[in-house]
Write a protein that holds these residues in place. Structure first.
Motif, mmCIF file in Angstrom:
data_model
loop_
_atom_site.group_PDB
_atom_site.id
_atom_site.type_symbol
_atom_site.label_atom_id
_atom_site.label_comp_id
_atom_site.label_asym_id
_atom_site.label_seq_id
_atom_site.Cartn_x
_atom_site.Cartn_y
_atom_site.Cartn_z
ATOM 1 N N ARG A 231 0.831 -1.207 0.000
ATOM 2 C CA ARG A 231 0.000 0.000 0.000
ATOM 3 C C ARG A 231 0.863 1.254 0.000
ATOM 4 O O ARG A 231 0.552 2.235 -0.680
ATOM 5 C CB ARG A 231 -0.912 -0.033 1.240
ATOM 6 N N MET A 251 -5.609 4.158 -5.786
ATOM 7 C CA MET A 251 -6.672 3.726 -4.867
ATOM 8 C C MET A 251 -7.334 2.444 -5.367
ATOM 9 O O MET A 251 -7.662 1.546 -4.578
ATOM 10 C CB MET A 251 -7.707 4.835 -4.712
ATOM 11 N N ALA A 252 -7.528 2.344 -6.685
ATOM 12 C CA ALA A 252 -8.103 1.116 -7.240
ATOM 13 C C ALA A 252 -7.173 -0.073 -7.026
ATOM 14 O O ALA A 252 -7.625 -1.182 -6.705
ATOM 15 C CB ALA A 252 -8.383 1.306 -8.730
ATOM 16 N N ILE A 254 -4.997 -0.398 -4.558
ATOM 17 C CA ILE A 254 -5.023 -0.725 -3.132
ATOM 18 C C ILE A 254 -6.272 -1.519 -2.772
ATOM 19 O O ILE A 254 -6.224 -2.528 -2.054
ATOM 20 C CB ILE A 254 -4.915 0.571 -2.298
ATOM 21 N N GLN A 255 -7.427 -1.077 -3.268
ATOM 22 C CA GLN A 255 -8.675 -1.787 -2.983
ATOM 23 C C GLN A 255 -8.694 -3.173 -3.614
ATOM 24 O O GLN A 255 -9.211 -4.128 -3.024
ATOM 25 C CB GLN A 255 -9.846 -0.958 -3.489
ATOM 26 N N ALA A 256 -8.115 -3.313 -4.812
ATOM 27 C CA ALA A 256 -8.092 -4.620 -5.456
ATOM 28 C C ALA A 256 -7.230 -5.604 -4.666
ATOM 29 O O ALA A 256 -7.583 -6.788 -4.532
ATOM 30 C CB ALA A 256 -7.567 -4.480 -6.882
ATOM 31 N N GLU A 257 -6.107 -5.126 -4.122
ATOM 32 C CA GLU A 257 -5.251 -6.018 -3.341
ATOM 33 C C GLU A 257 -5.853 -6.316 -1.965
ATOM 34 O O GLU A 257 -5.634 -7.398 -1.417
ATOM 35 C CB GLU A 257 -3.868 -5.395 -3.188
ATOM 36 N N ARG A 258 -6.611 -5.385 -1.429
ATOM 37 C CA ARG A 258 -7.176 -5.597 -0.090
ATOM 38 C C ARG A 258 -8.393 -6.517 -0.140
ATOM 39 O O ARG A 258 -8.515 -7.440 0.684
ATOM 40 C CB ARG A 258 -7.561 -4.261 0.540
ATOM 41 N N TYR A 259 -9.295 -6.272 -1.083
ATOM 42 C CA TYR A 259 -10.545 -7.020 -1.113
ATOM 43 C C TYR A 259 -10.570 -8.108 -2.178
ATOM 44 O O TYR A 259 -11.568 -8.848 -2.270
ATOM 45 C CB TYR A 259 -11.719 -6.066 -1.362
ATOM 46 N N THR A 261 -10.778 -7.780 -5.444
ATOM 47 C CA THR A 261 -11.650 -7.468 -6.578
ATOM 48 C C THR A 261 -10.858 -7.560 -7.888
ATOM 49 O O THR A 261 -9.628 -7.400 -7.892
ATOM 50 C CB THR A 261 -12.240 -6.055 -6.430
#
Length: 322
Positions: A231, A251-252, A254-259, A261
């Motif tokens: 991150r 941001m996309a 980061i969110q893809a690696e976290r959730y 998606t």
């Protein structure tokens, strides 16, 4: 001294400087060399620093003392440390602006602060010498002092202006190449490549169009490999560029690696948005062109047109031979 005080001499000198600056401006694109290799070398050095810093941090966590050698960087560092200029003139925005301009090394902040202090003194001294020795005009001495202080104050803001100019040029280069780079990144991700390999491939392909973007992507690849949190690498990319388009992509990521998606869906939408924004900006500039051309046409085009139309009639009316 009398020659320097002569207005015609000063006008000639300024005209010569203006002509020389015009020639240099026109010749710079022809003489510019490909600095992609130098930028990649700088990124490689930065990657080695990241690796050394992370190894030192791991050694400290395990109880081993890391030995870090600090060398003397010369006059700039000595002046900055003795006068404590970092506490007086530098803040977080100063470091961020230098990073966005591509100046990441420690010596760059020392050089910036050094000239921020030295330039006003030099310009103030030269202005006082000119106003009171070279060309003592019939003005109140206090006016000469005020003019000299104004020139010295301009020297204080000159380094900041140069840094902001470098930031603007760097952001413009990245902004122009970002949609194409994002398309290439989407293709690489959809082909099954990892994010690090995709960024490395995009950096190689987009290097001729924008060395700045290639440099940032290569540095991000290095940080993804060595930093403890991925991150942080994405956030550093957004901070170094300062562009909203890049921040949205980070941001996309980061969110893809976290959730977990799908990354390709987000990249496809952001890529289309980047292309639409680039097209909208081009249309905006095209729409603003006619009002900008009005004044040059009135000043340069209409007088010549009137001379061509009215000139022959005026010659016939005056009776002069055509």
């Amino acid at each position: 001294m009398e020659a320097l005080a002569d207005p015609q001499t000063l006008i000639s000198i300024l005209a010569a400087i203006a002509i020389f600056a015009t020639i240099i401006t026109l010749a710079m694109p022809l003489l510019a060399k490909d600095d992609l290799g130098d930028r990649m070398k700088s990124v490689a050095i930065e990657r080695d620093k990241i690796r050394a810093r992370e190894r030192a941090r791991l050694a400290e966590e395990q109880g081993r003392k890391a030995s870090l050698r600090q060398g003397d960087e010369g006059l700039f560092q000595n002046v900055v440390e003795k006068l404590n200029l970092k506490a007086a003139l530098a803040d977080e925005n100063t470091f961020i602006n230098l990073t966005m301009a591509g100046y990441r090394q420690k010596k760059h902040i020392n050089i910036f602060l050094f000239f921020k202090v030295v330039l006003p003194i030099i310009l103030l001294s030269l202005s006082l010498f000119y106003f009171f020795v070279v060309s003592p005009a019939d003005r109140v001495p206090m006016m000469n002092v005020l003019f000299a202080c104004a020139i010295g104050m301009a020297g204080f803001y000159l380094p900041s202006i140069l840094v902001k100019n470098a930031v603007s040029k760097r952001q413009l280069s990245i902004k122009r190449a970002w949609p194409d780079g994002l398309d290439l990144l989407l293709i690489c991700v959809e082909s099954g490549m990892s994010l690090e390999a995709s960024m490395k491939k995009v950096a190689v392909e987009v290097g001729l169009q924008s060395p700045e973007l290639a440099e940032e992507l290569t540095l991000t690849t290095a940080e993804l490999s060595y930093l403890q949190e991925r991150r942080q690498a994405h956030e550093n990319l957004a901070k170094r560029t300062g562009l909203d388009q890049v921040k949205a992509v980070t941001m996309a990521l980061i969110q893809a690696e976290r959730y977990g998606t799908p990354l390709s869906t987000a990249l496809r939408a952001l890529s289309q948005e980047s292309r639409d924004m680039r097209m909208a900006e081009a249309e905006k500039k095209a729409a603003a062109l006619p009002p900008k051309l009005t004044v040059p046409m009135i000043i340069f085009f209409l007088p010549v047109l009137f001379a061509v139309i009215i000139g022959p009639a005026a010659i016939q009316i005056s009776g002069l031979p055509s």
